[in-house]
Structures are given as structure tokens and as C-alpha cells.
Design an enzyme around this catalytic site. Structure first.
Site, mmCIF file in Angstrom:
data_model
loop_
_atom_site.group_PDB
_atom_site.id
_atom_site.type_symbol
_atom_site.label_atom_id
_atom_site.label_comp_id
_atom_site.label_asym_id
_atom_site.label_seq_id
_atom_site.Cartn_x
_atom_site.Cartn_y
_atom_site.Cartn_z
ATOM 1 N N GLU A 194 66.263 76.973 66.379
ATOM 2 C CA GLU A 194 67.236 77.165 65.121
ATOM 3 C C GLU A 194 67.271 75.940 64.367
ATOM 4 O OE1 GLU A 194 71.383 77.665 66.723
ATOM 5 O OE2 GLU A 194 70.887 79.467 67.697
ATOM 6 N N GLU A 239 69.121 83.803 72.790
ATOM 7 C CA GLU A 239 70.455 83.424 72.859
ATOM 8 C C GLU A 239 71.454 84.565 72.650
ATOM 9 O OE1 GLU A 239 71.621 79.449 71.528
ATOM 10 O OE2 GLU A 239 69.704 78.679 72.035
HETATM 11 N N1 8P5 Z 1 79.645 80.196 61.963
HETATM 12 N N2 8P5 Z 1 78.970 80.644 62.422
HETATM 13 N N3 8P5 Z 1 78.305 81.166 63.059
HETATM 14 C C1 8P5 Z 1 77.633 81.065 64.146
HETATM 15 C C2 8P5 Z 1 76.239 80.143 63.806
HETATM 16 C C3 8P5 Z 1 75.694 79.894 65.340
HETATM 17 C C4 8P5 Z 1 74.972 78.399 64.885
HETATM 18 N N4 8P5 Z 1 74.820 77.865 66.302
HETATM 19 C C5 8P5 Z 1 74.239 78.468 67.241
HETATM 20 O O1 8P5 Z 1 73.693 79.245 67.076
HETATM 21 C C6 8P5 Z 1 74.261 77.646 68.387
HETATM 22 C C7 8P5 Z 1 73.280 77.861 69.573
HETATM 23 C C8 8P5 Z 1 72.344 76.612 70.113
HETATM 24 O O2 8P5 Z 1 70.881 77.001 70.231
HETATM 25 C C9 8P5 Z 1 73.138 76.293 71.305
HETATM 26 O O3 8P5 Z 1 72.615 74.932 71.814
HETATM 27 C C10 8P5 Z 1 74.551 76.335 71.414
HETATM 28 O O4 8P5 Z 1 75.194 75.733 72.445
HETATM 29 C C11 8P5 Z 1 75.042 77.738 70.981
HETATM 30 C C12 8P5 Z 1 76.574 77.801 70.977
HETATM 31 O O5 8P5 Z 1 77.114 77.250 69.920
HETATM 32 C C13 8P5 Z 1 74.407 78.138 69.691
#
Ligand code: 8P5
Length: 447
Positions: A166, A351
Site C-alpha cells: 500500500e 487483504e
Molecule cells: N477511508 N478509507 N478507506 C479505506 C482505506 C484503507 C487504507 N488502509 C488500509 O488499507 C490498511 C491496510 C494495511 O495493510 C493494514 O496494515 C491495516 O491494519 C489494515 C486495516 O486498516 C488496512
């Protein structure tokens, strides 16, 4: 393949990230990362939570592999802590750090679980941040050299590598809005960090082609943007949001240029990039990892910096504890969109998951999480629908295996299919884990 089935060989797994689960950040010669620094800076993480212990996975990894085995997981996506391997980010290799991942990979393979390794999941060595970190163009070489250490140690036993997790979050959170490490708020820095992340990705892929023999890809978060109205201002805002969050990394990797909206979004802060950089960034990859959580119904908002766009809350929808709308059709749309825009490259949902409050359950040894079961069921159905429409989706990694450190939100948000009691470190598979185990055992037929 009947409609209710997934392809034979579909890879069912779960995912974590080093700083969120391991703990012991400085053990056995490891160097501090920017997250170790960030969490120990007062006021930056909710309740003053840190990753000093987290899920104690650095010490309890055998127990966690046994849990994965009992659930029937076929794969486990995890990340390597760069500063365990190279405490200063470059130079001296810390063999004790390498040994941890060596033992983990062997244990996974002995239990019939395929390791999927992410080289960078946000925990940059602090020593490299002191040298400019993602703002220093030299980081592409630093990252490629680190990647090569890992390839030489693990490639062969590890057959699926991802360079970055990401890059959008790394930049938006760490350099534009400042909510994540290293906590910068600078619209001139953000594009530079983004560009160097992509250059580093390309350099690591190049290094893999010279030393590796299997597959390497990139993991991006994609949040489909649905316009709130046909008002031209909302249509343009939605296009900017899609370019900024969803195409800013994919267009350079697949097309060798940025979306045209980037100049409009960043204005004078958007540099003229050297054309030779795109030859580096555009290294062919073997698969794309897609992280999907939610969608965004988007409208124009003159005050929303720098996008001039914001999300519109949906009245009838369910929202997770992180404030994200539950919208499973968005996952089907996202997978179809990737195929339509970038070709039918093999995809993994690397994910997908949800944070809901898990009420204490009277029944000992059980954690009821019906909302997470519903989320999982609906989103797995969405993956199946995309496959039925011809998208080459090869696997799904539930986020997350364990309740863990949700970055700046600390331990207040629980994404795990396995509950962690952080006072005792006791693990308890939730109802969602037992549901997922049945899905895996039937290759999706129970859905
Ligand atoms: N507004 N809004 N929309 C959603 C945006 C999502 C951006 N955050 C992610 O994708 C993080 C990804 C990360 O890899 C993980 O390390 C995190 O623990 C997860 C949970 O947060 C997800």
C-alpha cells in the site's frame, strides 16, 4: 467449475504485518523502525499503545502457526521487518533477525502453509529515515539491497514476494496528512515519497529477476470511487479521487506514466519526473495484490485538501468500527476494474477484513463476531462473482489472522479472525475463524 465453487488450487490464507504483530522490536540485534519511534512519541498513537509487545508473535510464532494449521489455512501473508535484517537499513546483516524468518518459513512449509512475503509494510529503519528515508532517491538502492538479502535467504521456499504494501497509505498517511509514521505533513514531500516508493519497487523487481526464480508483485489498496451525483463538480472530484488513491501507483507500473489528474491535485508541488525513472518503475510483475476494505461515494468539497473531494456517508449502510462502509459489490467492481484497465494479470486479494467490536461472550473459549462473519461471507461471494466474470483471482488473504496493533488507532480496533487477549496473550479463534475454516475446507462451496 460450478457457480458456487472457486477454482481448484485457489489459495486461502490470512495476513499480518511485522510491526502490528511481532513485538520485541529491538530483540536480538534489531534496529528501531520509524514505527518504534512514532509510537514512543507521546500523543501520536491512541491510548499511548505501542508495538513493544503487540501479539508477541516474535516469540509465539510456533503457537500461531499451529492455529493456522488447525484452521486449515493454505497460505500466510506476512511482512519482514527491514530493521531486523539490516539494523541500520544498509550494511551489516543481523543474522539473528534473518533466522527468525527462516524458522517461520520452515514451520509454515512443514505445516502445509505457503508463505507470501511482503518486504515493506511501513516499518522503515529509523536510521534510513535519518538519511531522508523515502525522500532520498538513494532509497531505491537501499531497498533493492535489502530485498536481495531476503531473496538469497528465502527464495525457493518463498515463491510469492511482494515489494511494497500500500504505497498510497505510506505516502498519504506518512507524508501528506501525518497520521502515520514518519508523521510529515508536507504536500511537496508526498509526491517525492510516492515516486521513490515506486522506484524502489522497480529496483527490487529488477534485483529479483537477477536472483529469484519465482513470483514477485506489488500490493495496493484500491477503494472504488462512486460519484455522489452527475453534477460535473462531483464527477471531476470522483475522477481526482480515483486517480489519487487507485491509479497513482498502477498507471506508472503498468503504463509508465502518472494519471493526468496528479498535476491538478498537487499543482506546483508536482515535479517533472525524469523519464528514465518510468523504465525502472515499469518492471513487469507476476501478480498484483489487491487490498479491499470499502468504497467511497464521492462528491466535490472545496475545503478538502488537496483533493477537493470527500466521501458521502450512506444512510442505509453498515459501517465498521473504522468508519468504513460495508459494501461487498465494490470488491467485485474493483477486481473487474483492474482487469478492464490493466489486463488480466493474476490477482490475489491480499487483504480484506473488518473491525467490529467483539462483545465478551459468556461461553468460555468462544468469541461471537456475527458482523465479521457476514462481512467475510459477503466479500468472498464478491470474489466468486468476479471469478465467474473472468477475473483471474488466485487467492484470498483474510485481514487479519490476529487482532493486532491498528497503527495510530492502537489496539482499539480489532480486525482479527482470532481474538487476542493482550493482557494474557491468549488466542481464541472467533466464530469468523471457524466459518472461514469451513469455507476453506469446501473451497468456497459453503458460501
Ligand atoms: N477511508 N478509507 N478507506 C479505506 C482505506 C484503507 C487504507 N488502509 C488500509 O488499507 C490498511 C491496510 C494495511 O495493510 C493494514 O496494515 C491495516 O491494519 C489494515 C486495516 O486498516 C488496512
Amino acid at each position: 467449475m460450478c457457480a458456487a465453487q472457486f477454482p481448484n488450487g485457489f489459495l486461502w490464507g490470512s495476513a499480518t504485518a511485522a510491526y502490528q504483530v511481532e513485538g520485541s522490536p529491538l530483540a536480538d540485534g534489531a534496529g528501531p523502525s520509524i514505527w518504534h519511534r512514532f509510537v514512543h512519541t507521546p500523543g501520536l498513537v491512541r491510548d499511548g499503545d505501542t508495538g513493544d509487545v503487540a501479539c508477541d508473535h516474535y516469540r509465539r510464532w510456533k503457537e500461531d502457526v499451529a492455529i493456522m494449521r488447525r484452521l486449515g489455512l493454505q497460505a500466510y501473508r506476512f511482512s519482514v521487518s527491514w530493521s531486523r535484517i539490516l539494523p541500520a537499513g544498509t550494511g551489516h546483516v543481523n543474522y539473528a533477525g534473518l533466522d527468525f524468518y527462516d524458522r517461520l518459513v520452515d514451520a509454515l512449509l512443514e505445516n502445509g502453509i505457503e508463505p507470501l512475503v511482503t518486504l515493506y509494510h511501513w516499518d522503515l529503519p529509523a536510521a534510513l529515515d535519518d538519511r531522508g528515508g523515502w525522500l532520498n532517491p538513494e532509497i531505491s538502492k537501499w531497498f533493492a539491497d535489502y530485498a536481495e538479502v531476503m531473496f538469497r535467504k528465502l527464495d525457493g521456499r518463498v515463491k510469492k514476494w511482494a515489494t511494497l504494501n500500500e504505497p498510497w497509505v505510506v505516502t498519504d498517511g506518512g507524508y501528506l496528512h501525518g497520521a502515520l509514521a514518519p508523521g510529515h505533513r508536507n504536500r511537496f514531500e508526498a509526491p517525492i515519497a510516492s515516486h521513490n516508493l515506486l522506484r524502489a519497487h522497480g529496483a527490487a523487481v529488477q534485483a529479483y529477476r537477477a536472483t529469484g526464480r519465482h513470483e514477485i508483485g506489488l500490493v495496493v489498496n484500491i477503494e472504488p470511487k462512486y460519484r455522489a451525483s452527475d453534477d460535473p463538480a462531483d464527477v471531476a472530484a470522483t475522477a481526482r479521487a480515483e486517480a489519487y488513491m487507485n491509479r497513482q501507483y498502477l498507471d506508472p507500473v503498468f503504463f509508465g506514466h502518472y494519471p493526468k489528474e496528479m498535476v491538478e491535485i498537487f499543482g506546483e508541488a508536482w515535479p517533472d519526473w525524469p523519464s528514465e525513472d518510468f523504465a525502472l518503475i515499469q518492471q513487469p510483475i507476476d501478480f498484483l495484490g489487491v487490498n479491499y476494505y470499502t468504497r467511497s461515494v464521492t462528491r466535490f468539497d472545496a475545503n478538502a485538501w488537496p483533493l477537493k473531494a470527500c466521501a458521502v456517508r450512506q444512510k442505509q449502510a453498515t459501517y465498521t468500527e473504522t468508519g468504513w462502509e460495508v459494501f461487498a459489490p465494490g470488491l467485485t467492481e474493483t477486481l473487474l476494474w483492474v482487469k478492464r484497465c490493466y489486463g488480466n494479470i493474476p490477482l490475489y486479494v491480499t487483504e480484506n477484513g473488518s473491525a467490529f467490536f467483539d462483545p465478551p461472550t459468556a461461553a468460555k473459549g468462544r468469541v461471537e463476531d456475527p458482523l465479521r462473519v457476514d462481512y467475510l461471507r459477503e466479500h468472498l461471494g464478491a470474489v466468486r462473482d468476479a471469478i465467474a466474470q473472468g477475473v483471474d483471482v488466485r487467492g484470498y488473504m483474510a485481514w487479519s489472522l490476529l487482532d493486532n496493533l491498528e497503527w495510530s488507532l492502537g489496539y482499539s480496533k480489532r480486525f482479527g479472525i482470532v481474538h487476542v487477549n493482550f493482557a494474557t496473550q491468549q488466542r481464541t479463534p472467533k466464530d469468523s475463524a471457524h466459518f472461514y475454516a469451513k469455507v476453506i475446507a469446501s473451497n468456497g462451496a459453503v458460501l
